[in-house]
Design an enzyme around this catalytic site. Structure first.
Site, mmCIF file in Angstrom:
data_model
loop_
_atom_site.group_PDB
_atom_site.id
_atom_site.type_symbol
_atom_site.label_atom_id
_atom_site.label_comp_id
_atom_site.label_asym_id
_atom_site.label_seq_id
_atom_site.Cartn_x
_atom_site.Cartn_y
_atom_site.Cartn_z
ATOM 1 C CD GLU A 62 -2.698 1.230 2.547
ATOM 2 O OE1 GLU A 62 -3.622 2.052 2.603
ATOM 3 O OE2 GLU A 62 -2.424 0.458 3.466
ATOM 4 C CE LYS A 101 -7.748 1.926 4.104
ATOM 5 N NZ LYS A 101 -6.501 2.496 4.706
ATOM 6 C CB CYS A 150 -4.981 -0.928 5.261
ATOM 7 S SG CYS A 150 -4.130 -0.691 6.838
#
Length: 314
Positions: A43, A148, A207
């Site tokens: 990331e 995301k 994440c």
């Protein structure tokens, strides 16, 4: 479903974006030479300092009937591979897709004839910023990009406060892609084999997305056997939840889970936990998945009369 080799890459990252891209592409090519079919970057891979003062490391995991390697054997690639991880850095390092970083990743994927999960970069689109993971096929084409979905907004008093929503916007779609075995002809042309089979279907998160079980459940419902999360947990949440969440997503949904983390830099403003990991559903290979799902058929035993997980978007 055929066997394949997955590589997770972790590299030393400087404040110079072009150097980081060059270094990442070099390691991608090296992983491919070692037989990797799918390669995952971190990331936001721009300026984070790596744990080792070397150019980088890659780890190759065979999905070929062998048990998964232990956590301690893995090397890493991090969330935000082209920028420091911080809300004040995202606008400075953001770029459009396609752009400088993704063009180089596309070329590396095509040159090596691999599937490349490009970690994540800050993406600018129509005046908004996103934390975005691009994926490229062996022909260099962009297969999918995952923005995301769940932004990292937390406040643990006395330990860590972080608000991605100060600068980033959330994505609003699910992201999966299918893989196939390929053969190479010269000059370099990527052609699907006539008898090709899929390695597996892959679902993407970034994440904080890993904390939301519903996303993984939907991916499992859509036939994914591998979930990949580039991520950067910190020293507060990492020791407590990093491995726990991966194992939970893997066992609950009977899938493999792979995470690519930054290496730790104790001098950084945001210190990451590290510990990139591959978790399997029960110490088994991909060929074993169907057998596991038959032996413990939890995916078929859900009580739709009592509860359900529904998607509001395709």
């Amino acid at each position: 479903m055929s066997t394949f080799r997955l590589a997770l890459i972790q590299l030393h990252v400087s404040s110079i974006k072009s150097d980081n891209i060059t270094r990442a592409c070099s390691l991608i090519r090296e992983a491919a030479k070692q037989g990797a079919n799918i390669v995952s970057l971190p990331e936001k891979f721009y300026p984070l300092q790596a744990e080792w003062e070397a150019l980088g490391f890659y780890f190759l995991l065979n999905f070929n009937g062998l048990p998964a390697f232990p956590v301690s054997s893995l090397t890493r690639l991090q969330e935000c591979f082209n920028s420091p991880y911080g809300t004040n850095y995202f606008p400075e390092y953001a770029e459009k897709i396609p752009g400088e970083s993704t063009q180089k990743l596309s070329e590396a994927a095509k040159e090596s004839s691999i599937y490349l999960i490009g970690g994540s970069i800050p993406e600018e689109d129509a005046g908004k910023l996103y934390n975005t993971c691009p994926v490229f096929g062996p022909d260099g084409n962009l297969l999918v990009k995952h923005r995301k979905v769940h932004l990292f907004d937390i406040d643990v008093p006395g330990k860590i406060t972080f608000q991605e929503s100060k600068t980033l916007s959330p994505g609003d779609s699910f992201s999966t892609f299918d893989t196939r075995t390929y053969q190479i002809s010269l000059p370099l042309t990527v052609i699907p084999e006539r008898s090709s089979r899929a390695y597996c279907r892959v679902g993407l998160g970034i994440c904080y997305d890993m904390r939301f079980a519903e996303l993984a459940q939907i991916y499992a419902q859509r036939g994914c056997q591998l979930l990949v999360y580039p991520g950067a947990f910190n020293l507060t949440t990492g020791p407590a939840h990093w491995e726990l969440l991966q194992r939970a997503r893997a066992v609950d949904n009977q899938v493999y889970v792979a995470t690519a983390s930054p290496a730790r830099d104790d001098k950084a403003s945001y210190v990451v936990w590290g510990h990139s990991t591959v978790v399997d559903p029960w110490g088994a290979d991909l060929k074993k998945l169907a057998e596991i799902r038959q032996q413990i058929p939890v995916l078929k035993q859900k009580r739709a009369d009592l509860y359900t997980v529904e998607t509001k978007k395709p």
